[in-house]
Enzyme design. Structure first.
Site: not given
Length: 158
Positions: A29-32, A84
């Site tokens: 998982q990642g964060y926009l 990110e």
């Protein structure tokens, strides 16, 4: 439709949860966006992908707005490539305990060694059976938020 997520988080003090797991899934998982008032997350969980928007936590850290939608896996992979860095990699174990489902995340890479259990509740003062492997409660401690583990990974804690 607005949905309020109510959950409590705990450290895990042994790996006994692995024997009780009904499922185990790899997650990336990642964060926009990681704005303090909201974050936008992309998650690949097994062969499925999701986009999630979470709001700021309440004062106890137990409740917050959450909206999630399943998206096409290829779209999810493309969006994950825009997130990110670093990307959070972990294994999630699901364990039934009484009427509740605990999700235990065993983190990898820069967060190796961190294992956190979460239980979702229908109201903040709901009681639940605490498994023997459950340790100190860390609900509301922002260091343990996945979005914060991308800023300061567990391996960098003093």
């Amino acid at each position: 439709m607005q949905m309020i997520e109510i959950e409590r988080k705990f450290l895990v003090i042994s790996d006994a949860y692995k024997k009780e797991a009904i499922t185990t899934t790899k997650i990336a998982q990642g964060y926009l966006s990681k704005h303090p008032e909201r974050n936008v997350r992309i998650r690949i969980r097994g062969e499925k992908a999701y986009i999630t928007v979470k709001g700021a936590s309440n004062t106890t850290g137990t409740s917050r707005f959450e909206w999630e939608k399943e998206i096409d896996i290829e779209e999810g992979k493309s969006l994950l490539s825009l997130c990110e860095r670093p990307i959070i990699d972990k294994y999630r174990y699901e364990i039934k305990s009484g009427n509740h489902l605990f999700e235990v995340d065993e983190f990898l890479d820069e967060n190796q060694g961190l294992v956190i259990a979460e239980v979702e509740l229908t109201h903040e003062d709901e009681t639940f059976i605490k498994p023997d492997w459950l340790g100190e409660e860390v609900t509301g401690d922002t260091r343990y938020y996945n979005s914060q583990l991308t800023n300061v990974p567990f391996s960098k804690w003093v």
